[in-house]
Design a protein around this motif. Sequence first.
Motif, PDB file in Angstrom:
ATOM      1  N   ARG A 161      -3.587   7.543  -3.121  1.00  0.00           N
ATOM      2  CA  ARG A 161      -4.676   6.654  -4.562  1.00  0.00           C
ATOM      3  C   ARG A 161      -3.283   6.874  -5.215  1.00  0.00           C
ATOM      4  NH1 ARG A 161      -7.079   8.580  -8.773  1.00  0.00           N
ATOM      5  NH2 ARG A 161      -6.805  10.954  -7.984  1.00  0.00           N
ATOM      6  N   GLN A 162      -2.313   8.334  -5.740  1.00  0.00           N
ATOM      7  CA  GLN A 162      -0.974   8.202  -6.657  1.00  0.00           C
ATOM      8  C   GLN A 162      -0.559   6.569  -6.552  1.00  0.00           C
ATOM      9  OE1 GLN A 162       0.439  11.504  -6.828  1.00  0.00           O
ATOM     10  NE2 GLN A 162      -1.734  13.069  -6.982  1.00  0.00           N
ATOM     11  N   GLU A 163      -0.097   7.199  -5.764  1.00  0.00           N
ATOM     12  CA  GLU A 163       1.205   5.555  -4.746  1.00  0.00           C
ATOM     13  C   GLU A 163       0.924   4.157  -5.320  1.00  0.00           C
ATOM     14  OE1 GLU A 163       4.381   5.410  -4.006  1.00  0.00           O
ATOM     15  OE2 GLU A 163       4.168   7.405  -4.684  1.00  0.00           O
ATOM     16  N   ARG A 164      -0.713   3.582  -5.241  1.00  0.00           N
ATOM     17  CA  ARG A 164      -1.290   2.911  -5.018  1.00  0.00           C
ATOM     18  C   ARG A 164      -1.259   3.108  -6.638  1.00  0.00           C
ATOM     19  NH1 ARG A 164      -6.413   3.345  -1.907  1.00  0.00           N
ATOM     20  NH2 ARG A 164      -4.397   2.632   0.015  1.00  0.00           N
ATOM     21  N   ALA A 165      -1.515   3.639  -8.052  1.00  0.00           N
ATOM     22  CA  ALA A 165      -1.552   3.479  -9.029  1.00  0.00           C
ATOM     23  C   ALA A 165      -0.104   3.041 -10.048  1.00  0.00           C
ATOM     24  CB  ALA A 165      -1.456   4.886  -9.723  1.00  0.00           C
ATOM     25  N   ARG A 166       0.441   2.900  -8.849  1.00  0.00           N
ATOM     26  CA  ARG A 166       2.121   2.210  -9.057  1.00  0.00           C
ATOM     27  C   ARG A 166       2.382   0.661  -8.980  1.00  0.00           C
ATOM     28  NH1 ARG A 166       7.076   3.603  -5.359  1.00  0.00           N
ATOM     29  NH2 ARG A 166       7.512   1.728  -6.208  1.00  0.00           N
ATOM     30  N   MET A 167       0.815  -0.120  -8.494  1.00  0.00           N
ATOM     31  CA  MET A 167       0.757  -1.240  -7.957  1.00  0.00           C
ATOM     32  C   MET A 167      -0.467  -2.138  -8.638  1.00  0.00           C
ATOM     33  SD  MET A 167       1.791  -1.632  -4.273  1.00  0.00           S
ATOM     34  CE  MET A 167       2.500  -0.123  -3.751  1.00  0.00           C
TER      35      MET A 167
ATOM     36  N   PHE B 100       3.333  -5.990  -8.988  1.00  0.00           N
ATOM     37  CA  PHE B 100       1.662  -6.625  -8.781  1.00  0.00           C
ATOM     38  C   PHE B 100       1.745  -7.589  -7.346  1.00  0.00           C
ATOM     39  CE2 PHE B 100      -0.786  -8.516 -11.474  1.00  0.00           C
ATOM     40  CZ  PHE B 100      -0.495  -7.910 -12.965  1.00  0.00           C
ATOM     41  N   LEU B 101      -0.108  -7.459  -7.671  1.00  0.00           N
ATOM     42  CA  LEU B 101       0.437  -8.220  -6.373  1.00  0.00           C
ATOM     43  C   LEU B 101      -0.950  -8.765  -6.871  1.00  0.00           C
ATOM     44  CD1 LEU B 101      -0.450  -4.927  -3.898  1.00  0.00           C
ATOM     45  CD2 LEU B 101       1.301  -6.672  -3.654  1.00  0.00           C
ATOM     46  N   GLY B 102      -1.324  -9.923  -7.123  1.00  0.00           N
ATOM     47  CA  GLY B 102      -1.958 -11.007  -7.481  1.00  0.00           C
ATOM     48  C   GLY B 102      -2.807 -12.015  -5.932  1.00  0.00           C
TER      49      GLY B 102
ATOM     50  N   GLN C 233       6.009 -14.875 -17.615  1.00  0.00           N
ATOM     51  CA  GLN C 233       6.196 -13.917 -18.548  1.00  0.00           C
ATOM     52  C   GLN C 233       6.151 -12.154 -18.634  1.00  0.00           C
ATOM     53  OE1 GLN C 233       3.892 -14.520 -22.135  1.00  0.00           O
ATOM     54  NE2 GLN C 233       4.797 -12.350 -23.102  1.00  0.00           N
ATOM     55  N   LEU C 234       5.066 -12.108 -18.268  1.00  0.00           N
ATOM     56  CA  LEU C 234       5.540 -10.223 -18.159  1.00  0.00           C
ATOM     57  C   LEU C 234       6.472  -9.792 -16.332  1.00  0.00           C
ATOM     58  CD1 LEU C 234       0.851  -9.567 -18.148  1.00  0.00           C
ATOM     59  CD2 LEU C 234       2.558  -9.115 -20.046  1.00  0.00           C
ATOM     60  N   HIS C 235       5.840 -10.477 -15.854  1.00  0.00           N
ATOM     61  CA  HIS C 235       6.506 -10.394 -13.929  1.00  0.00           C
ATOM     62  C   HIS C 235       8.712  -9.993 -14.845  1.00  0.00           C
ATOM     63  CE1 HIS C 235       9.034 -10.576 -10.984  1.00  0.00           C
ATOM     64  NE2 HIS C 235       9.474 -11.621 -11.689  1.00  0.00           N
ATOM     65  N   GLU C 236       8.684 -11.475 -16.053  1.00  0.00           N
ATOM     66  CA  GLU C 236      10.427 -11.061 -16.688  1.00  0.00           C
ATOM     67  C   GLU C 236      10.041  -9.971 -17.198  1.00  0.00           C
ATOM     68  OE1 GLU C 236      10.829 -15.256 -18.266  1.00  0.00           O
ATOM     69  OE2 GLU C 236      11.325 -15.082 -15.863  1.00  0.00           O
TER      70      GLU C 236
ATOM     71  N   THR D  73       9.497  -6.403 -12.754  1.00  0.00           N
ATOM     72  CA  THR D  73       8.272  -6.235 -11.179  1.00  0.00           C
ATOM     73  C   THR D  73       8.449  -7.483 -10.094  1.00  0.00           C
ATOM     74  OG1 THR D  73       6.902  -7.157 -12.105  1.00  0.00           O
ATOM     75  CG2 THR D  73       5.915  -5.812 -12.463  1.00  0.00           C
ATOM     76  N   LEU D  74       8.228  -6.427  -9.315  1.00  0.00           N
ATOM     77  CA  LEU D  74       8.242  -7.269  -7.855  1.00  0.00           C
ATOM     78  C   LEU D  74       6.416  -8.581  -7.438  1.00  0.00           C
ATOM     79  CD1 LEU D  74       8.356  -8.558  -4.836  1.00  0.00           C
ATOM     80  CD2 LEU D  74       8.785  -6.098  -4.154  1.00  0.00           C
ATOM     81  N   THR D  75       6.862  -8.848  -7.150  1.00  0.00           N
ATOM     82  CA  THR D  75       5.348  -9.737  -7.686  1.00  0.00           C
ATOM     83  C   THR D  75       4.856 -10.997  -6.052  1.00  0.00           C
ATOM     84  OG1 THR D  75       6.143 -10.424 -10.506  1.00  0.00           O
ATOM     85  CG2 THR D  75       3.734 -11.104  -9.607  1.00  0.00           C
ATOM     86  N   PHE D  76       4.352 -10.667  -5.898  1.00  0.00           N
ATOM     87  CA  PHE D  76       3.602 -11.888  -4.803  1.00  0.00           C
ATOM     88  C   PHE D  76       2.153 -11.852  -5.456  1.00  0.00           C
ATOM     89  CE2 PHE D  76       5.426  -8.373  -2.985  1.00  0.00           C
ATOM     90  CZ  PHE D  76       6.535  -8.555  -1.991  1.00  0.00           C
TER      91      PHE D  76
END
Length: 249
Positions: free
Chosen positions: A76-82, A168-170, A191-194, A198-201
């Motif tokens: 749960r805590q680690e998931r908060a990073r994503m 970031f997972l979409g 824009q937010l990614h840059e 982040t690492l975004t999928f």
Amino acid sequence: MIEMNKATVQYPGTEQPAVNELSLTFQRGEFVCILGRSGAGKSTLIRTFNALQPLTSGTIYVDKQSLHDMSEEEQRQERARMGMIFQHFHLIPRLSVLQNVLTGAFGRKKPIHNLLGRFTKAEKDLALQTLEATGLLPFKNRRVEALSGGQKQRVAISRALMQQPDIFLGDEPVASLDPSTANEVFQLLKQLHEENDTLTFINVHDVHLAKTFGTRIIGMKEGHVVFDGPPEELTDDVYQLIYATEQQV
Ligand SMILES: Nc1ncnc2c1ncn2[C@@H]1O[C@H](COP(=O)(O)OP(=O)(O)OP(=O)(O)O)[C@@H](O)[C@H]1O
């Protein structure tokens, strides 16, 4: 940042794994668009990163840690990073924009504070900042049910930003939006990614969006990766390979 080694997911009662022995690595700063026909395994793949989807075999390490071997509380805590966003937004329609965004702080709080709905000044300030970033500050007191689809997805993005995510997972975040709104949402995500490095999928059905915004494209078919490369290498032949049905091959 993420290292997969023969990661496999096979749902009970199915004949083939939805994700089949994938060994891939991903670094911070990549904007990864995942393409594939319906049922190719895209959703299953991104849900393995935050361990919402358990593995049948293989491993996935995020910053050298395996979420899959952690207790539920640690997960749960680690998931908060994503941060994660979805096709159907997963918002609470009767609550305001601001209240919905504040729920993004839940992952980092003690469950009792969530129940009581208590938020610190820092959390409220952060929520307002995220609304500023997505252009929704003027709507902060409006009920979510009174927003357009594009605005709802921006609320969901603000909520994900509350987690100050590294990853970031979409999961098909623009599948319910018209083409012009989908393009705007992708622009905002990029824009937010840059800004946040982040690492975004992003799982997406629109190849044009993937080619325009992705720095890396993954093409999936029946649980396998059939293409992994920069957008300029996604030629018509590769496109055919990703989208051809069994009969066409
Ligand atoms: N809970 C489940 N139980 C059994 N099979 C499942 C389950 N979830 C997904 N599947 C199967 O796993 C495969 C991959 O599904 P997944 O949702 O990951 O694909 P996808 O590429 O994201 O598809 P879509 O674009 O339609 O969302 C499909 O064959 C699907 O039917």
